[in-house]
Design a protein around this motif. Structure first.
Motif, PDB file in Angstrom:
ATOM      1  N   ASN A 193      17.860  21.509  13.818  1.00  9.56           N
ATOM      2  CA  ASN A 193      17.498  21.257  15.352  1.00  9.56           C
ATOM      3  C   ASN A 193      18.368  20.428  16.047  1.00  9.56           C
ATOM      4  O   ASN A 193      18.444  20.786  17.316  1.00  9.56           O
ATOM      5  N   TYR A 194      19.171  19.447  15.441  1.00  7.61           N
ATOM      6  CA  TYR A 194      19.940  18.670  15.998  1.00  7.61           C
ATOM      7  C   TYR A 194      21.604  18.937  16.004  1.00  7.61           C
ATOM      8  O   TYR A 194      22.143  18.252  16.633  1.00  7.61           O
ATOM      9  N   LYS A 214      10.931  19.692  16.998  1.00  6.34           N
ATOM     10  CA  LYS A 214      12.124  20.482  17.635  1.00  6.34           C
ATOM     11  C   LYS A 214      12.463  21.538  17.052  1.00  6.34           C
ATOM     12  O   LYS A 214      13.502  21.998  16.792  1.00  6.34           O
ATOM     13  N   ARG A 234       6.968  21.567  18.463  1.00  2.42           N
ATOM     14  CA  ARG A 234       7.545  20.805  19.591  1.00  2.42           C
ATOM     15  C   ARG A 234       7.710  19.268  18.916  1.00  2.42           C
ATOM     16  O   ARG A 234       8.695  18.685  19.335  1.00  2.42           O
TER      17      ARG A 234
END
Length: 357
Positions: free
Chosen positions: A298-299, A254, A251
């Motif tokens: 993740n981004y 991410k 978490r």
């Protein structure tokens, strides 16, 4: 006469008119590494698959404009300090050095105008059995508020049929901190394949990782054992096998955006192995650095138009970034990033490619 294994061309021009050069280093079987001197970046890496078909396996842009207008670190050399420094400050020789925060409260990847935004000089080009290009950059004292005039040289060299080595050497005229890395985004199915990397099988030769807070700064205390966690890649495991597990560290990151720890002994060692199930391509990463930041893209959010007109989305690539541990300037218990004027910074990383047999 043997065919040259190195070639050069103008890749584009910066807004101020300066030319950006691209140098291609050739191995065997279609293997090529294409380097641009803007950001000393690995712009493309062409690799045969198990059937002999060649594709680019790194994310990025087909034209210079993408690298200039969007700062996504595709293939770039990152410095002065790769990764994050907590609260954008550290102490050196009894004085506090205040950096510019560019990642929440923290400093990331050298600040707003790091080495990935610089036009490096081409210092040397060498043809022959091991074609190579050496890039250099001089960072002035006070650049991004880092102390010391820093001279950096980076040599990309083809050291095997399908092997690319990178060697960083740097010197400073006063005490400073330094942490350099290459920030390539790998997809061994091909940068324009439309496939993500969640089924790439990853092996890491690390027993410990650094747990992070929600701003991606390592938590107090020693590294955490990977055993019994989604961070255990000591046996080849698909990247996506546990990426959606209910785990606080997943978490916070991410997904995967964590440093894996190795003995800080300066020896070149196998740190990671990545395998693509469809193409059969394999990447082995060897490094002498004490850490490897594993970032699962993740981004990537579909807002970047990359090579071949493809939109890059979450998990379309994975980054394997050899480096000193994050926030080391503020952690005396971590491997030190200190570079003194009477010492030399050295960093060697090898990307060794092959196919599954």
């Amino acid at each position: 006469m043997a065919e040259p294994r190195i070639a050069g061309e103008v890749f584009g021009r910066l807004p101020d008119g300066r030319a950006v050069q691209r140098v291609t280093l050739r191995g065997q079987g279609g293997f090529e590494a294409r380097i641009i001197n803007f950001g000393a970046a690995l712009q493309a890496l062409i690799m045969p698959d198990a059937k002999g078909g060649c594709e680019d396996v790194t994310l990025g842009y087909d034209e210079l404009a993408g690298y200039v207008t969007e700062r996504k670190f595709f293939g770039a050399t990152v410095g002065r300090y790769a990764n994050r420094i907590a609260n954008a400050q550290f102490s050196l020789d009894g004085a506090t050095v205040q950096l510019e925060a560019n990642n929440g409260p923290n400093a990331l990847h050298g600040g707003p105008n790091g080495f990935d935004r610089k036009l490096w000089d081409i210092a040397d080009i060498a043809d022959g059995a091991e074609p190579a290009v050496t890039l250099s950059y001089v960072s002035a004292h006070g650049e991004e508020n880092y102390p010391g005039r820093l001279e950096v040289r980076l040599t990309y060299r083809v050291t095997g049929p399908a092997e690319l080595s990178m060697e960083f050497v740097a010197r400073a005229d006063r005490s400073t901190i330094l942490n350099l890395t290459n920030h390539s985004f790998f997809n061994l199915e091909g940068a324009t394949s439309g496939l993500n990397t969640l089924d790439h099988r990853l092996t890491l030769t690390s027993d410990h990782f650094l747990a992070i807070d929600p701003t991606a700064i390592p938590l107090p205390g020693p590294p955490h054992p990977v055993a019994g966690t989604p961070f255990d890649f000591r046996v080849a495991t698909p990247v996506g096998a546990r990426i959606r597990d209910s785990h606080e560290q997943l978490r916070n990151g991410k997904g995967y955006d964590h440093n894996f720890c190795f003995a800080p002994d300066g020896a070149l060692k196998l740190a990671a192995r990545l395998e693509a199930p469809r193409s059969g391509r394999v990447l082995e990463l060897l490094t002498d650095q004490p850490g490897l930041q594993v970032y699962s893209g993740n981004y990537l959010d579909g807002s970047v138009l990359g090579k071949g007109g493809k939109l890059y989305r979450q998990s379309d690539a994975i980054c394997l970034e050899p480096q000193v541990w994050p926030n080391s300037p503020n952690r005396p218990d971590f491997p030190s990033p200190l570079l003194k004027p009477d010492s030399v910074y050295r960093h060697r990383t090898v990307y060794r490619f092959g196919v599954r047999t």
